[in-house]
Design an enzyme around this catalytic site. Structure first.
Site, PDB file in Angstrom:
ATOM      1  N   ASP A 131       5.914  -7.770   5.734  1.00 18.02           N
ATOM      2  CA  ASP A 131       5.978  -8.903   4.801  1.00 18.02           C
ATOM      3  C   ASP A 131       7.014  -8.680   3.702  1.00 18.02           C
ATOM      4  O   ASP A 131       7.782  -9.569   3.363  1.00 18.02           O
ATOM      5  CB  ASP A 131       4.612  -9.105   4.116  1.00 18.02           C
ATOM      6  CG  ASP A 131       3.698  -9.995   4.945  1.00 18.02           C
ATOM      7  OD1 ASP A 131       4.145 -10.470   6.017  1.00 18.02           O
ATOM      8  OD2 ASP A 131       2.552 -10.201   4.533  1.00 18.02           O
ATOM      9  N   ASP A 137       0.562   2.381   8.652  1.00 18.98           N
ATOM     10  CA  ASP A 137       0.009   1.759   9.858  1.00 18.98           C
ATOM     11  C   ASP A 137       0.945   1.866  11.059  1.00 18.98           C
ATOM     12  O   ASP A 137       0.521   1.690  12.198  1.00 18.98           O
ATOM     13  CB  ASP A 137      -0.294   0.273   9.607  1.00 18.98           C
ATOM     14  CG  ASP A 137      -1.419   0.098   8.598  1.00 18.98           C
ATOM     15  OD1 ASP A 137      -2.030   1.106   8.220  1.00 18.98           O
ATOM     16  OD2 ASP A 137      -1.673  -1.055   8.205  1.00 18.98           O
ATOM     17  N   ARG A 182       1.024  -5.895  -4.879  1.00 19.81           N
ATOM     18  CA  ARG A 182       0.972  -6.735  -3.680  1.00 19.81           C
ATOM     19  C   ARG A 182       1.451  -8.171  -3.929  1.00 19.81           C
ATOM     20  O   ARG A 182       1.301  -9.049  -3.078  1.00 19.81           O
ATOM     21  CB  ARG A 182      -0.452  -6.740  -3.103  1.00 19.81           C
ATOM     22  CG  ARG A 182      -0.883  -5.368  -2.599  1.00 19.81           C
ATOM     23  CD  ARG A 182      -2.210  -5.388  -1.868  1.00 19.81           C
ATOM     24  NE  ARG A 182      -2.574  -4.053  -1.429  1.00 19.81           N
ATOM     25  CZ  ARG A 182      -2.205  -3.500  -0.278  1.00 19.81           C
ATOM     26  NH1 ARG A 182      -1.434  -4.174   0.567  1.00 19.81           N
ATOM     27  NH2 ARG A 182      -2.575  -2.277   0.034  1.00 19.81           N
ATOM     28  N   GLY A 214       0.807  -1.223   0.000  1.00 20.04           N
ATOM     29  CA  GLY A 214       0.000   0.000   0.000  1.00 20.04           C
ATOM     30  C   GLY A 214       0.835   1.266   0.000  1.00 20.04           C
ATOM     31  O   GLY A 214       1.974   1.286   0.456  1.00 20.04           O
ATOM     32  N   LYS A 272       8.387   0.871   5.329  1.00 21.82           N
ATOM     33  CA  LYS A 272       7.261   1.661   4.843  1.00 21.82           C
ATOM     34  C   LYS A 272       5.957   1.118   5.382  1.00 21.82           C
ATOM     35  O   LYS A 272       5.726  -0.084   5.317  1.00 21.82           O
ATOM     36  CB  LYS A 272       7.214   1.596   3.311  1.00 21.82           C
ATOM     37  CG  LYS A 272       5.989   2.209   2.683  1.00 21.82           C
ATOM     38  CD  LYS A 272       5.272   1.264   1.714  1.00 21.82           C
ATOM     39  CE  LYS A 272       4.589   0.126   2.436  1.00 21.82           C
ATOM     40  NZ  LYS A 272       3.694  -0.682   1.608  1.00 21.82           N
ATOM     41  N   THR A 273       5.112   1.911   5.919  1.00 25.37           N
ATOM     42  CA  THR A 273       3.697   1.627   6.152  1.00 25.37           C
ATOM     43  C   THR A 273       3.083   2.740   6.989  1.00 25.37           C
ATOM     44  O   THR A 273       3.613   3.108   8.030  1.00 25.37           O
ATOM     45  CB  THR A 273       3.420   0.279   6.860  1.00 25.37           C
ATOM     46  OG1 THR A 273       2.074   0.298   7.343  1.00 25.37           O
ATOM     47  CG2 THR A 273       4.317   0.038   8.048  1.00 25.37           C
TER      48      THR A 273
END
Lengths: 568, 568
Positions: free
Chosen positions: B201, B230, B170, B106, B227-228
C-alpha cells in the site's frame, strides 16, 4: 526397539506402550546445531591434571540438625569435599565402573552436557566403564528401563537443548516398594553409582536413595546435580542451578524485542508473564537484563502483604505518570507464580473450593454470601472472565485451577478498569492498549548458552570424579563461576548440609529449601536502586539473541555475578 | 523538544500532545547491541566504484495497463533501471540534495539500516546534502513534523531493530487535501527527493505521490523501498521485502525450542500461530526451517476450498496416526490469517454482522434460525468460547472482530472435541494436551540478521543513487541475492510496472498485488514433497538463535533461496 543410530535399547518394561524415542539425527540438524556439536568445552584446570579429594570439616544441616541426623543416620555429618591438585593421580585408573544417570523433572538447557561430562570422565579416567541412561525419569530406575550410553549415542546431543536423549519424568522414589524396585535395579545392573540430575525435590530424593543404599549395604553411591531454570536451587556451595542462564537469556531476547516494538509503535503496554512458579528469580534476572517499566517480584509482594488491588494500583500509577510524560506504551514483567504470593487470593481460593464442593452455586449469586467479606470484595474485583474461569474450570479433584489463570490478561483487564475510573476523575489522559505474552516453553529447551554448556559439562565431569572417589550423598558443586573456566573450583557438597525438615502429615520430611529471591540480596537491591528510573525513563536494553561466538558469547547472567559479588 | 543526544527537532505541529521520543542511548546498550553498531556493512561492488544508470525498455503494468496509464499519465511506461559500472562517475558530486525519508506501516527489522544507507550515500556522493526524517509515518509529511538526521543522530540506530529512530504510522496520503499538505511540505523543505519505506500500500502511495509531484511540476522525486515481515511484497525485480528474513529466523528459533520441548516432554501438542494475516509466507518459511508435524498454509486452504472441519480433521488425522506410533506430542503451525482464507467463515461473519446490526439476539437462540443452513452448522461447530467472542466482542462499527480470534486456541478446542469422538469410536488411543502460542511482536523488532542488515543498507544506498540520478516513481531493487553481497545487482523498478487496478466504490484504484504463497512455486513444492515425512517421523530442526558471527551467520532464508533457484 532399535534406535535410529543403531544402538540397541535394553528394556525390562512389562508395559506394551513403551514410549518410542526416535533419537536425534544429526543429519537433519541446522547449521547452528551442527556447529555446537563440536564446540570446545574447556574444563576447570583442576580436572585436567592429577587431583585428590580434600574433605572439609563434618557438616551439619540448614535447620533442625537433630531431625536430619535421625532421617539420615548413615550420611548425616559427612564432610563436603573439594578437588585439589596432587602430584600423582589419587584415584585408580584401572577401575571399571557401572554408573546410571537419570533426568528428573522439567527440562533445563544443558542436561545433555551433564551426561556428556559424566561419560567423558569415565572414558578418560575409568576406561572400560559403563554408563546407563535411565529412561523417562525416576520411573526408569524403578522399572529398570535404560539404554547403554555410548560415544555414538551421546554425540548428537552434545551442547544441544532438551532432555530427549533419555527423557525425564516427574515420578518420585518414595514408598518402601519403590525403594525396593530401585534396589533391584541397582543390584541387577551392579551399579557402582547413580547420578540424579534434578531440582530441590529430586536432590532430596537422591539423598534418601543414597541413605537407603548405604543402610542396606548396597554399593551404589548417589550424586546429585543442580538443575532448574527457575534458579531456586542454590546456596553458598552450589552457586547456580543449570538452565537458568540460558532460559533467562532467551526470555530477555524476546522482552528486548517487545520493548523495541513498544517504543517504535508507541501505543501498546506489553504484559509479559514469565515462567517460574515458586520463585521470581527469572523475572528479576530478565528485569536486570532489559530494564522494563514495571517488574513485579512475588517475594516482595508477599513480604509487603500486598493485595491484588495494590499490585494493580502500582501498575496503574506508573501508566498514569508515563501518560503525563507522553508515553502511552511500556513493558511490564510478571512472574508466573504471582498470585501464589498474594495471601488474599489463597484465602479466596480455599473458600471457593469449599463452597464448590459442598454448596449449590445459584445463578443469582446468593452463594457469594458464603464468602467472607474480604474474599467477596476480592471476587467482585476480579474481571468477569477470571470469575468464570475460577468457577468453571476445575481439576479432577474439583479444585479451582490456579495455574490456569492467565495472570497477565487478568492484570490487563484490572488495570483497564482502574484507568477508566481515573479517566473519569480526570487523573489519566492517555490511551491504553494491553498486549499479553507468556514466555515459558520457548526457554526450557533452547540450545544451552556457552555458560550453561561449560557449567553442565563441569558438573557432569565432577559427578564422575566424586563417584570414582567413592563418594555418596553429595551434590556436584562447581564454584568461582565469575572467574574464567580455568579457575572454577570443583567439589561435592553434602546434601544433608542443605536440608531442613518440614512437618507433613504428622511426620518430619527432609527438604532442601527453595532459594527465594532475597530482598536484601544484591540482585534485588540493584533492581530496587534502578526501578524508579526505569519506570519513567525509557532505559530499555535489548540483549539480542544468544551468541555462541564473538561479543557477549561468554557472558554470565546478572544474578549470578551480583551474588558472587562481581559487577554485573 | 531536545533529544537526549542533543539534536534539535524541527516541529511544525500544531498539536500540543506531540509524542515524546527520548531517542536511543547507546550508553545503556547490551554488549550485542553495541557490537552491532560497528558491524561492517559491505556494499555490492557496483556501489563502490563509478557507475552509471542503464535504463531498460519501456515498462507496462502487472495488469490493465490502459487503466494504469490513465492513473499515472506522467509515469506510466517509464523504464526500470540498473546500475552498471562506468569509467567515470556519471553523477555530479557537487550536488547538494535535500531528501526526506518516511517509515510507513508495521515495524520490520532493518528499517534503520535503509535510512543509514540513504544517509551514507548522501554523505559519500552528494556531500553537503540534508536528510530529513519525517516523524510518525506519512502523517509526519502532512504535518511537516521532521527531524534533521545527522551522523550523531543516526549512529545509535545502526544495525538495530525497531523503527523508533523516527517512528512509523499507518496514515495514508489519499485525499486532495492530504496531497496538498504533502506538496506544502515538499515546497517548504525544498525537497529534491523522498524515500518511502513501506509495504504494498505504501509503495502504491509513493507512486501516486511521485505522479502528483510530477503533474504539479514539483521537483520532489519519490523512491519506494520494499518493507514487510509478511514477505508479500515481492516480484521478479524485487526479490524480497526486508524484515522477513529476521522475523522468520526469530520465530523459527522459538519453534525449534518448542519442538525440542515437545520431544523431551512427550505429552504436548504445541499449536503455534504466526504473524502474517494476508499471506502465509512466514508460516511456510518457518516450516521449511523447522519441519513441524502439521503446517496449515492459508493459500492452500483457500485453493482447495477447505472448511474449518476439513482443517480440524486433517490435524486430528495426523494426531491419531502419531498416537499409533507412540507419539503423543507434536508441533503444528498456523498462519495468523487462517480464517480469512476459509470462505464459509467469511460467509458466517457476514451473516452475523447483518443479524447483530438488525435483529434481536434472544437468549434462547431462536435468532440462529436466521443463519443460512451452512453457516448455522459452522456456528454450532465452533467452540462455545469462540461463539461468545463472536457475539460479544465487536469493533466500534458493531462488527465481529475476526482479528481477535485466537485461532490456535480455537483449533485446540475443536481438535480436542474430535479426538474425544474418535476415542469413543475406538479410533484414537492417545492422550492429547494442547499448548497454544502466538509469535508476533517478538519478531517485528528484533536486531536485524546479517542478511537484513546488509540488504537494507544496500536498498537505502540504492535509493540515494536513484534520487541522485533524478529518478522518480521507482522502487529500490537489489537482486542476485543468493550470490555474495559483492555480486548483488542494484537498480530501480518502475512502480507502475508492478501495478494492477481494483474496482472500489465504482472507481479504479491502483494496487500492487500482494504476492501470495504460490502453490506451484518452489518453496511450497519443497514443503509438499516433505510434509508427509515430517508428519509422522520427527524431523524437527532447531535453527537456534540468530548468530551475528560464525556458522550460519550469513545464511539466507529458504524461501528466498528456493525462489532464486538456489538449493536451500
Amino acid at each position: 526397539m532399535a534406535f535410529s543410530n543403531g544402538v540397541n535399547v535394553q528394556n525390562n518394561s512389562t508395559s506394551g506402550s513403551a514410549k518410542a524415542n526416535p533419537g536425534r539425527l544429526a543429519s537433519v540438524y541446522s547449521e547452528v546445531q551442527t556447529s555446537r556439536l563440536n564446540h570446545p568445552l574447556p574444563l576447570p584446570s583442576i580436572l585436567t591434571k592429577p587431583f585428590k579429594l580434600q574433605d572439609g570439616p563434618p557438616s551439619s544441616a540448614a535447620g533442625n540438625p537433630d531431625e536430619i541426623a535421625k532421617l539420615f543416620p548413615n550420611l548425616f555429618g559427612q564432610p563436603s569435599t573439594l578437588l585439589v591438585s596432587s602430584e600423582n593421580r589419587a584415584l585408580r585408573s584401572d577401575q571399571k565402573l557401572k554408573i546410571g544417570v537419570v533426568l528428573s523433572g522439567g527440562q533445563a538447557p544443558g542436561g545433555h552436557n551433564v551426561i556428556s561430562g559424566i561419560f567423558d570422565y569415565m572414558q578418560g579416567l575409568t576406561s572400560g566403564s559403563t554408563l546407563y541412561g535411565f529412561k523417562g525419569g525416576p520411573a526408569g530406575i524403578m522399572k529398570c528401563k535404560y539404554v547403554e550410553l555410548t560415544s555414538d549415542f551421546i554425540y548428537p546431543y552434545r551442547n544441544q537443548g532438551g532432555f530427549d536423549m533419555i527423557c525425564s519424568g516427574r515420578d518420585k522414589i518414595e514408598t518402601p516398594e519403590q525403594f525396593k524396585q530401585a534396589e533391584e535395579t541397582s543390584l541387577k545392573l551392579e551399579l557402582d553409582g547413580l547420578v540424579v540430575i534434578g531440582g530441590d525435590d529430586s536432590n532430596t530424593n537422591a539423598c534418601l536413595l543414597a541413605e537407603n543404599f548405604r543402610a542396606k549395604n548396597i554399593k551404589t553411591q548417589v550424586i546429585g546435580c543442580p538443575k532448574t531454570i527457575d534458579g531456586d536451587l542454590k546456596s553458598k556451595e552450589v552457586p547456580a542451578s543449570f538452565g537458568f542462564d540460558t532460559a533467562c537469556k532467551i526470555y530477555a531476547e524476546m522482552i528486548g524485542n517487545v520493548m523495541t516494538d513498544a517504543r517504535s509503535t508507541g501505543k501498546y503496554y506489553h504484559f509479559v508473564r514469565l515462567m517460574g512458579r515458586a520463585a521470581s528469580h527469572i523475572t528479576l534476572e530478565c528485569a536486570l537484563q532489559t530494564h522494563p517499566n514495571v517488574t513485579i517480584i512475588g517475594e516482595e509482594v508477599a513480604a509487603k502483604k500486598q493485595t491484588l488491588k495494590n499490585v494493580t494500583d502500582h501498575i496503574t500509577d506508573v501508566i498514569c505518570k508515563r501518560a503525563e510524560l507522553g508515553y502511552n506504551y511500556g513493558v511490564i514483567l510478571i512472574p508466573e507464580g504471582l498470585i501464589d504470593f498474594i495471601p488474599e487470593v489463597q484465602q479466596l481460593i480455599a473458600e471457593l473450593n469449599e463452597i464448590l464442593a459442598n454448596d449449590i452455586v445459584d445463578e443469582g449469586g446468593l452463594w457469594k454470601q458464603k464468602l467472607q467479606h474480604q474474599s467477596r470484595l476480592l471476587f467482585e474485583f476480579l474481571p468477569q472472565a477470571i470469575q468464570e474461569q475460577l468457577m468453571l474450570e476445575r481439576d479432577p479433584h474439583g479444585n479451582v485451577q490456579v495455574a490456569k489463570i492467565e495472570t497477565e490478561k487478568m492484570l490487563i483487564s484490572m488495570v483497564e478498569t482502574e484507568l477508566e475510573k481515573r479517566k473519569l476523575e480526570g487523573k489519566y489522559v492517555g490511551q491504553f492498549k494491553g498486549q499479553s505474552h507468556f514466555f515459558g516453553y520457548e526457554g526450557r529447551c533452547g540450545l544451552p548458552s556457552n555458560f550453561d554448556s561449560m557449567y553442565c559439562y563441569a558438573l557432569g565431569y565432577a559427578a564422575g570424579a566424586l563417584l570414582h572417589a567413592g563418594k555418596t550423598g553429595l551434590i556436584s558443586s562447581v564454584g568461582n563461576l565469575a572467574a574464567p573456566v580455568d579457575e572454577w573450583t570443583v567439589g561435592g557438597t553434602a546434601l544433608t548440609s542443605l536440608m531442613d525438615v518440614e512437618r507433613r502429615k504428622g511426620k518430619f520430611k527432609p527438604v532442601i529449601k527453595k532459594a527465594m529471591v532475597e530482598l536484601e540480596g544484591a540482585p534485588f537491591q540493584k533492581f530496587v536502586s534502578m526501578r524508579d528510573e526505569w519506570a519513567l525513563k525509557n532505559r530499555y536494553i535489548s540483549p539480542g539473541p544468544i551468541q555462541f561466538y564473538g561479543p557477549a558469547s561468554n557472558d554470565i547472567n546478572h544474578t549470578l555475578l551480583l551474588e558472587l559479588g562481581a559487577q554485573a
